[in-house]
Design a protein around this motif. Structure first.
Motif, PDB file in Angstrom:
ATOM      1  N   THR A   1      -7.083  14.901  30.802  1.00 28.60           N
ATOM      2  CA  THR A   1      -7.686  14.578  29.501  1.00 28.60           C
ATOM      3  C   THR A   1      -8.952  13.755  29.681  1.00 28.60           C
ATOM      4  O   THR A   1      -9.972  14.011  29.027  1.00 28.60           O
ATOM      5  N   MET A   2      -8.908  12.774  30.569  1.00 24.62           N
ATOM      6  CA  MET A   2     -10.069  11.906  30.780  1.00 24.62           C
ATOM      7  C   MET A   2     -11.235  12.671  31.378  1.00 24.62           C
ATOM      8  O   MET A   2     -12.402  12.403  31.069  1.00 24.62           O
ATOM      9  N   HIS A   3     -10.955  13.646  32.241  1.00 26.28           N
ATOM     10  CA  HIS A   3     -12.031  14.422  32.858  1.00 26.28           C
ATOM     11  C   HIS A   3     -12.719  15.350  31.855  1.00 26.28           C
ATOM     12  O   HIS A   3     -13.880  15.711  32.051  1.00 26.28           O
TER      13      HIS A   3
ATOM     14  N   TYR B   1       0.855  -1.186   0.000  1.00 20.20           N
ATOM     15  CA  TYR B   1       0.000   0.000   0.000  1.00 20.20           C
ATOM     16  C   TYR B   1       0.897   1.244   0.000  1.00 20.20           C
ATOM     17  O   TYR B   1       1.703   1.433   0.905  1.00 20.20           O
ATOM     18  N   PRO B   2       0.780   2.100  -0.998  1.00 23.31           N
ATOM     19  CA  PRO B   2       1.727   3.209  -1.144  1.00 23.31           C
ATOM     20  C   PRO B   2       1.428   4.415  -0.263  1.00 23.31           C
ATOM     21  O   PRO B   2       2.242   5.343  -0.189  1.00 23.31           O
ATOM     22  N   GLY B   3       0.290   4.401   0.409  1.00 25.03           N
ATOM     23  CA  GLY B   3      -0.089   5.552   1.213  1.00 25.03           C
ATOM     24  C   GLY B   3       0.518   5.543   2.610  1.00 25.03           C
ATOM     25  O   GLY B   3       1.342   4.696   2.959  1.00 25.03           O
ATOM     26  N   THR B   4       0.093   6.502   3.420  1.00 28.53           N
ATOM     27  CA  THR B   4       0.536   6.648   4.803  1.00 28.53           C
ATOM     28  C   THR B   4      -0.539   6.107   5.731  1.00 28.53           C
ATOM     29  O   THR B   4      -1.732   6.364   5.520  1.00 28.53           O
ATOM     30  N   VAL B   5      -0.125   5.351   6.737  1.00 24.47           N
ATOM     31  CA  VAL B   5      -1.061   4.793   7.705  1.00 24.47           C
ATOM     32  C   VAL B   5      -0.607   5.186   9.112  1.00 24.47           C
ATOM     33  O   VAL B   5       0.527   4.904   9.496  1.00 24.47           O
ATOM     34  N   GLU B   6      -1.493   5.820   9.872  1.00 24.66           N
ATOM     35  CA  GLU B   6      -1.161   6.208  11.238  1.00 24.66           C
ATOM     36  C   GLU B   6      -2.211   5.704  12.220  1.00 24.66           C
ATOM     37  O   GLU B   6      -3.399   5.656  11.899  1.00 24.66           O
ATOM     38  N   ALA B   7      -1.741   5.331  13.398  1.00 20.59           N
ATOM     39  CA  ALA B   7      -2.613   4.950  14.503  1.00 20.59           C
ATOM     40  C   ALA B   7      -2.464   5.985  15.607  1.00 20.59           C
ATOM     41  O   ALA B   7      -1.364   6.484  15.871  1.00 20.59           O
ATOM     42  N   VAL B   8      -3.567   6.286  16.264  1.00 21.27           N
ATOM     43  CA  VAL B   8      -3.558   7.266  17.350  1.00 21.27           C
ATOM     44  C   VAL B   8      -3.384   6.539  18.678  1.00 21.27           C
ATOM     45  O   VAL B   8      -4.058   5.538  18.943  1.00 21.27           O
ATOM     46  N   VAL B   9      -2.483   7.039  19.500  1.00 20.88           N
ATOM     47  CA  VAL B   9      -2.311   6.537  20.860  1.00 20.88           C
ATOM     48  C   VAL B   9      -2.289   7.732  21.802  1.00 20.88           C
ATOM     49  O   VAL B   9      -1.911   8.837  21.406  1.00 20.88           O
ATOM     50  N   THR B  10      -2.705   7.512  23.042  1.00 25.52           N
ATOM     51  CA  THR B  10      -2.699   8.579  24.037  1.00 25.52           C
ATOM     52  C   THR B  10      -1.464   8.444  24.915  1.00 25.52           C
ATOM     53  O   THR B  10      -1.261   7.413  25.565  1.00 25.52           O
ATOM     54  N   ASN B  11      -0.647   9.486  24.937  1.00 27.67           N
ATOM     55  CA  ASN B  11       0.571   9.517  25.741  1.00 27.67           C
ATOM     56  C   ASN B  11       0.184   9.868  27.177  1.00 27.67           C
ATOM     57  O   ASN B  11      -0.334  10.955  27.439  1.00 27.67           O
ATOM     58  N   LEU B  12       0.419   8.947  28.098  1.00 27.87           N
ATOM     59  CA  LEU B  12      -0.001   9.164  29.479  1.00 27.87           C
ATOM     60  C   LEU B  12       0.776  10.291  30.145  1.00 27.87           C
ATOM     61  O   LEU B  12       0.253  10.960  31.046  1.00 27.87           O
ATOM     62  N   ASP B  13       2.007  10.512  29.747  1.00 23.32           N
ATOM     63  CA  ASP B  13       2.808  11.578  30.347  1.00 23.32           C
ATOM     64  C   ASP B  13       2.295  12.958  29.964  1.00 23.32           C
ATOM     65  O   ASP B  13       2.266  13.878  30.791  1.00 23.32           O
TER      66      ASP B  13
ATOM     67  N   GLY C   1      -0.780  13.474  28.214  1.00 19.61           N
ATOM     68  CA  GLY C   1      -2.230  13.532  28.094  1.00 19.61           C
ATOM     69  C   GLY C   1      -2.694  13.845  26.688  1.00 19.61           C
ATOM     70  O   GLY C   1      -3.884  14.022  26.443  1.00 19.61           O
ATOM     71  N   LYS C   2      -1.779  13.879  25.746  1.00 18.31           N
ATOM     72  CA  LYS C   2      -2.113  14.245  24.369  1.00 18.31           C
ATOM     73  C   LYS C   2      -2.001  13.041  23.432  1.00 18.31           C
ATOM     74  O   LYS C   2      -1.440  12.012  23.789  1.00 18.31           O
ATOM     75  N   ALA C   3      -2.533  13.215  22.254  1.00 13.61           N
ATOM     76  CA  ALA C   3      -2.477  12.163  21.247  1.00 13.61           C
ATOM     77  C   ALA C   3      -1.137  12.186  20.526  1.00 13.61           C
ATOM     78  O   ALA C   3      -0.619  13.253  20.197  1.00 13.61           O
ATOM     79  N   ASP C   4      -0.577  11.011  20.305  1.00 13.54           N
ATOM     80  CA  ASP C   4       0.568  10.840  19.407  1.00 13.54           C
ATOM     81  C   ASP C   4       0.086  10.052  18.201  1.00 13.54           C
ATOM     82  O   ASP C   4      -0.773   9.161  18.327  1.00 13.54           O
ATOM     83  N   TYR C   5       0.622  10.376  17.050  1.00  7.98           N
ATOM     84  CA  TYR C   5       0.207   9.749  15.797  1.00  7.98           C
ATOM     85  C   TYR C   5       1.412   8.996  15.244  1.00  7.98           C
ATOM     86  O   TYR C   5       2.369   9.612  14.768  1.00  7.98           O
ATOM     87  N   LEU C   6       1.345   7.678  15.313  1.00  7.54           N
ATOM     88  CA  LEU C   6       2.497   6.857  14.968  1.00  7.54           C
ATOM     89  C   LEU C   6       2.239   6.055  13.690  1.00  7.54           C
ATOM     90  O   LEU C   6       1.138   5.540  13.480  1.00  7.54           O
TER      91      LEU C   6
ATOM     92  N   LYS D   1      -0.397   8.650  38.941  1.00  3.46           N
ATOM     93  CA  LYS D   1       0.963   9.050  38.551  1.00  3.46           C
ATOM     94  C   LYS D   1       0.986   9.747  37.204  1.00  3.46           C
ATOM     95  O   LYS D   1       2.035  10.236  36.778  1.00  3.46           O
ATOM     96  N   TYR D   2      -0.177   9.823  36.535  1.00  2.12           N
ATOM     97  CA  TYR D   2      -0.266  10.479  35.225  1.00  2.12           C
ATOM     98  C   TYR D   2      -1.325  11.587  35.272  1.00  2.12           C
ATOM     99  O   TYR D   2      -2.407  11.457  34.693  1.00  2.12           O
ATOM    100  N   PRO D   3      -1.054  12.706  35.950  1.00  5.87           N
ATOM    101  CA  PRO D   3      -2.066  13.754  36.129  1.00  5.87           C
ATOM    102  C   PRO D   3      -2.554  14.375  34.820  1.00  5.87           C
ATOM    103  O   PRO D   3      -3.724  14.754  34.716  1.00  5.87           O
ATOM    104  N   LYS D   4      -1.685  14.497  33.824  1.00  4.59           N
ATOM    105  CA  LYS D   4      -2.122  15.094  32.562  1.00  4.59           C
ATOM    106  C   LYS D   4      -3.068  14.162  31.810  1.00  4.59           C
ATOM    107  O   LYS D   4      -4.002  14.616  31.130  1.00  4.59           O
ATOM    108  N   PHE D   5      -2.837  12.866  31.936  1.00  2.42           N
ATOM    109  CA  PHE D   5      -3.766  11.902  31.345  1.00  2.42           C
ATOM    110  C   PHE D   5      -5.129  11.999  32.027  1.00  2.42           C
ATOM    111  O   PHE D   5      -6.171  11.989  31.360  1.00  2.42           O
ATOM    112  N   LEU D   6      -5.137  12.129  33.345  1.00  2.00           N
ATOM    113  CA  LEU D   6      -6.400  12.234  34.079  1.00  2.00           C
ATOM    114  C   LEU D   6      -7.146  13.511  33.700  1.00  2.00           C
ATOM    115  O   LEU D   6      -8.377  13.509  33.585  1.00  2.00           O
TER     116      LEU D   6
END
Length: 288
Positions: free
Chosen positions: A215-217, A108-120, A122-127, A208-213
């Motif tokens: 985000t969840m709130h 597949y010649p295109g770009t494929v990214e998955a979204v994950v949430t960085n607990l440190d 609290g933001k999304a990383d696109y890998l 231990k991950y206040p920024k993640f919390l």
């Protein structure tokens, strides 16, 4: 022109999206230049990019009631610590029982990214999704629902389900340069997310991950705002949104085969109805 596909997550409810994508394959619509997905959206979406029509339908109708695939015994297993059997779901099935076409996916010649949430942060990383990973670690991480999966560490960063920070990554697709955008949702257009009833448990488990919390709130408000902005973009003719009319009560861990088949069929018919519009958008549609 750069075409883009955005896939919302929703665990087994994402069988709707699989139906839509199967309809696109059957209609012979060219694959998009860029694909980004969250959780099961991209875990199922790679079968679309490997052009294996109905693979996800066969997977769920074969294994949804298999306790090796999902069940509470998996969660309390100290070597697994997930409601889903990780080795069985992400290694045994794609590598042995229902083979994933790594060759076609790699081509597949295109770009494929998955979204994950960085607990440190609290933001999304696109890998970028690896084209050949027999363990499918990134797909496990993007699907890692808090409290139902362990934390995954990739390149030293702690990750959980991408849907925590960016459940519908349409803005990411725009940032990637997509000007012909299709977004597949797994909730009805009328749906509005409410605050997570597990916030107290999350506060204790992830202190231990206040920024993640944080985000969840704010997750419910952020999700609802994202959908409203997306629908406004659609109203301007700058995106095509496909959403189920009725999710039929399908849960994230649905075991009823009739419900799963019906929701796949609903997605398939929605994909067929949208096929010519998608073909036009991805070939000569308006530029954002």
């Amino acid at each position: 022109m750069k075409t883009g596909l955005v896939l919302e997550g929703g665990a087994l409810r994402t069988i709707f999206s699989a139906g839509v994508c199967d309809a696109f394959l059957d209609a012979g619509i060219p694959l998009p230049d860029y694909t980004v997905g969250v959780s099961a959206g991209i875990a199922y979406g790679v079968s679309y990019l490997s052009q294996q029509s109905r693979r996800n339908l066969k997977l769920l109708t074969t294994f949804a009631n298999d306790r090796r695939y999902m069940g509470w015994k998996n969660l309390i297993n100290p070597k697994n610590r997930s409601y889903f059997g990780l080795k069985f779901s992400y290694e045994t099935i794609p590598n042995d029982l229902l083979p994933f076409d790594y060759d076609t996916f790699e081509a597949y010649p295109g770009t494929v990214e998955a979204v994950v949430t960085n607990l440190d942060t609290g933001k999304a990383d696109y890998l970028p999704v690896p084209r050949r990973d027999a363990h499918n670690q990134l797909l496990q991480a993007t699907c890692a629902i808090p409290m139902m999966f362990p934390v995954f560490h990739i390149d030293g960063n702690p990750y959980l389900d991408g849907g925590c920070a960016d459940p519908i990554p349409w803005r990411r697709a725009l940032e990637a340069g997509c000007d012909h955008l299709v977004v597949i949702l797994t909730r009805e257009r009328t749906y509005r997310k409410e605050a997570d009833r597990r916030l107290g448990m999350l506060d204790r488990s992830f202190r231990k991950y206040p920024k993640f919390l944080e985000t969840m709130h704010h997750r419910a408000d952020a999700y609802n705002e994202s959908r409203e902005a997306l629908f406004a973009l659609e109203a301007e003719g700058k995106a095509l949104v496909i959403a189920p009319e009725d999710t039929l009560g399908c849960t994230r861990t649905e075991r009823d085969m009739e419900v799963l088949r019906a929701l796949w069929q609903s997605g398939y018919f929605a994909g067929r109805r949208a096929a010519e519009e998608v073909r036009t958008l991805w070939s000569e549609g308006p530029v954002l």
